[in-house]
Design a protein around this motif. Structure first.
Motif, PDB file in Angstrom:
ATOM      1  N   SER A  29      12.031  29.307   3.486  1.00  0.00           N
ATOM      2  CA  SER A  29      12.960  29.554   4.587  1.00  0.00           C
ATOM      3  C   SER A  29      14.415  29.426   4.146  1.00  0.00           C
ATOM      4  CB  SER A  29      12.688  28.593   5.747  1.00  0.00           C
ATOM      5  OG  SER A  29      13.144  27.291   5.449  1.00  0.00           O
ATOM      6  N   LEU A  30      14.635  28.886   2.966  1.00  0.00           N
ATOM      7  CA  LEU A  30      15.994  28.707   2.467  1.00  0.00           C
ATOM      8  C   LEU A  30      16.556  29.955   1.808  1.00  0.00           C
ATOM      9  CD1 LEU A  30      15.675  25.132   0.953  1.00  0.00           C
ATOM     10  CD2 LEU A  30      16.372  25.802   3.262  1.00  0.00           C
ATOM     11  N   SER A  31      15.676  30.878   1.445  1.00  0.00           N
ATOM     12  CA  SER A  31      16.150  32.086   0.766  1.00  0.00           C
ATOM     13  C   SER A  31      16.202  33.258   1.732  1.00  0.00           C
ATOM     14  CB  SER A  31      15.258  32.417  -0.424  1.00  0.00           C
ATOM     15  OG  SER A  31      13.949  32.667   0.019  1.00  0.00           O
ATOM     16  N   ARG A  32      17.094  34.154   1.448  1.00  0.00           N
ATOM     17  CA  ARG A  32      17.210  35.377   2.243  1.00  0.00           C
ATOM     18  C   ARG A  32      16.131  36.340   1.775  1.00  0.00           C
ATOM     19  NH1 ARG A  32      20.482  34.117   6.330  1.00  0.00           N
ATOM     20  NH2 ARG A  32      22.392  33.167   5.641  1.00  0.00           N
ATOM     21  N   PRO A  33      15.547  37.130   2.693  1.00  0.00           N
ATOM     22  CA  PRO A  33      14.532  38.093   2.272  1.00  0.00           C
ATOM     23  C   PRO A  33      15.151  39.182   1.405  1.00  0.00           C
ATOM     24  CG  PRO A  33      15.055  38.390   4.585  1.00  0.00           C
ATOM     25  CD  PRO A  33      15.778  37.148   4.120  1.00  0.00           C
ATOM     26  N   GLY A  34      14.406  39.633   0.425  1.00  0.00           N
ATOM     27  CA  GLY A  34      14.873  40.684  -0.461  1.00  0.00           C
ATOM     28  C   GLY A  34      14.749  42.054   0.181  1.00  0.00           C
ATOM     29  N   ALA A  35      15.244  43.057  -0.508  1.00  0.00           N
ATOM     30  CA  ALA A  35      15.228  44.430   0.005  1.00  0.00           C
ATOM     31  C   ALA A  35      13.802  44.926   0.226  1.00  0.00           C
ATOM     32  CB  ALA A  35      15.974  45.346  -0.949  1.00  0.00           C
ATOM     33  N   LEU A  50      22.847  21.239   7.204  1.00  0.00           N
ATOM     34  CA  LEU A  50      21.984  20.079   7.442  1.00  0.00           C
ATOM     35  C   LEU A  50      20.515  20.482   7.358  1.00  0.00           C
ATOM     36  CD1 LEU A  50      21.449  17.147   8.303  1.00  0.00           C
ATOM     37  CD2 LEU A  50      21.745  17.903  10.678  1.00  0.00           C
ATOM     38  N   ARG A  51      20.150  21.613   7.963  1.00  0.00           N
ATOM     39  CA  ARG A  51      18.764  22.080   7.911  1.00  0.00           C
ATOM     40  C   ARG A  51      18.335  22.320   6.473  1.00  0.00           C
ATOM     41  NH1 ARG A  51      15.339  26.274   7.372  1.00  0.00           N
ATOM     42  NH2 ARG A  51      16.986  27.622   6.603  1.00  0.00           N
ATOM     43  N   ARG A  52      19.202  22.973   5.690  1.00  0.00           N
ATOM     44  CA  ARG A  52      18.885  23.237   4.284  1.00  0.00           C
ATOM     45  C   ARG A  52      18.627  21.924   3.537  1.00  0.00           C
ATOM     46  NH1 ARG A  52      19.543  28.057   2.035  1.00  0.00           N
ATOM     47  NH2 ARG A  52      19.830  27.130  -0.022  1.00  0.00           N
ATOM     48  N   MET A  53      19.519  20.950   3.724  1.00  0.00           N
ATOM     49  CA  MET A  53      19.362  19.673   3.023  1.00  0.00           C
ATOM     50  C   MET A  53      18.112  18.951   3.504  1.00  0.00           C
ATOM     51  SD  MET A  53      20.299  17.727   0.645  1.00  0.00           S
ATOM     52  CE  MET A  53      21.862  18.410   0.165  1.00  0.00           C
ATOM     53  N   ALA A  54      17.825  19.036   4.801  1.00  0.00           N
ATOM     54  CA  ALA A  54      16.627  18.371   5.330  1.00  0.00           C
ATOM     55  C   ALA A  54      15.358  19.025   4.781  1.00  0.00           C
ATOM     56  CB  ALA A  54      16.640  18.413   6.859  1.00  0.00           C
TER      57      ALA A  54
END
Length: 130
Positions: A48-54, A80-84
């Motif tokens: 969930s931390l990465s953006r979806p690719g093309a 905060l969500r990313r760090m959590a």
């Protein structure tokens, strides 16, 4: 990827030197809204931390897959969500870049320590390995 050595003060990892009044005035805890973000982040996957690719976006468009984006609109809460999410999955093993982004979003090292302490306690209560 570099990892943070927690035997040193997290302030030293950050690229700006703290002012004395920054350290004294920094809150040590999180708000109720922020704690709810931490609790909800427990269910988020690292992906969930990465953006979806093309390719992923194209396949979703072709096959009509519903894309769930857990990214929060508020940049501070998203930091905060990313760090959590990272802390739930990796404990203290987060990159220096992620820690810097967390601190740049306006959180203090004391808040980071509170986050880690809370997650570690929850993990130990649930029998998860840290």
């Amino acid at each position: 990827m570099a990892y943070v050595d927690f035997s040193i003060d997290p302030l030293l990892v950050h690229d700006r030197a703290p002012r004395h009044d920054d350290v004294d005035a920094a809150p040590a805890g999180l708000s109720a809204l922020e704690w709810s973000v931490v609790a909800l982040a427990r269910r988020d996957r690292l992906s969930s931390l990465s953006r979806p690719g093309a390719v992923s976006i194209a396949l979703g468009a072709v096959f009509g897959g519903r894309r769930h984006s857990p990214h929060l609109a508020d940049p501070r809460l998203e930091a905060l969500r990313r760090m959590a999410v990272l802390s739930w999955h990796r404990g203290r093993a987060v990159s220096a870049d992620e820690l810097a982004a967390f601190l740049d979003a306006g959180f203090s090292p004391a808040q980071y320590r509170a986050l880690l302490t809370s997650i570690a306690a929850a993990r130990s209560r649930r029998g998860m390995h840290a």
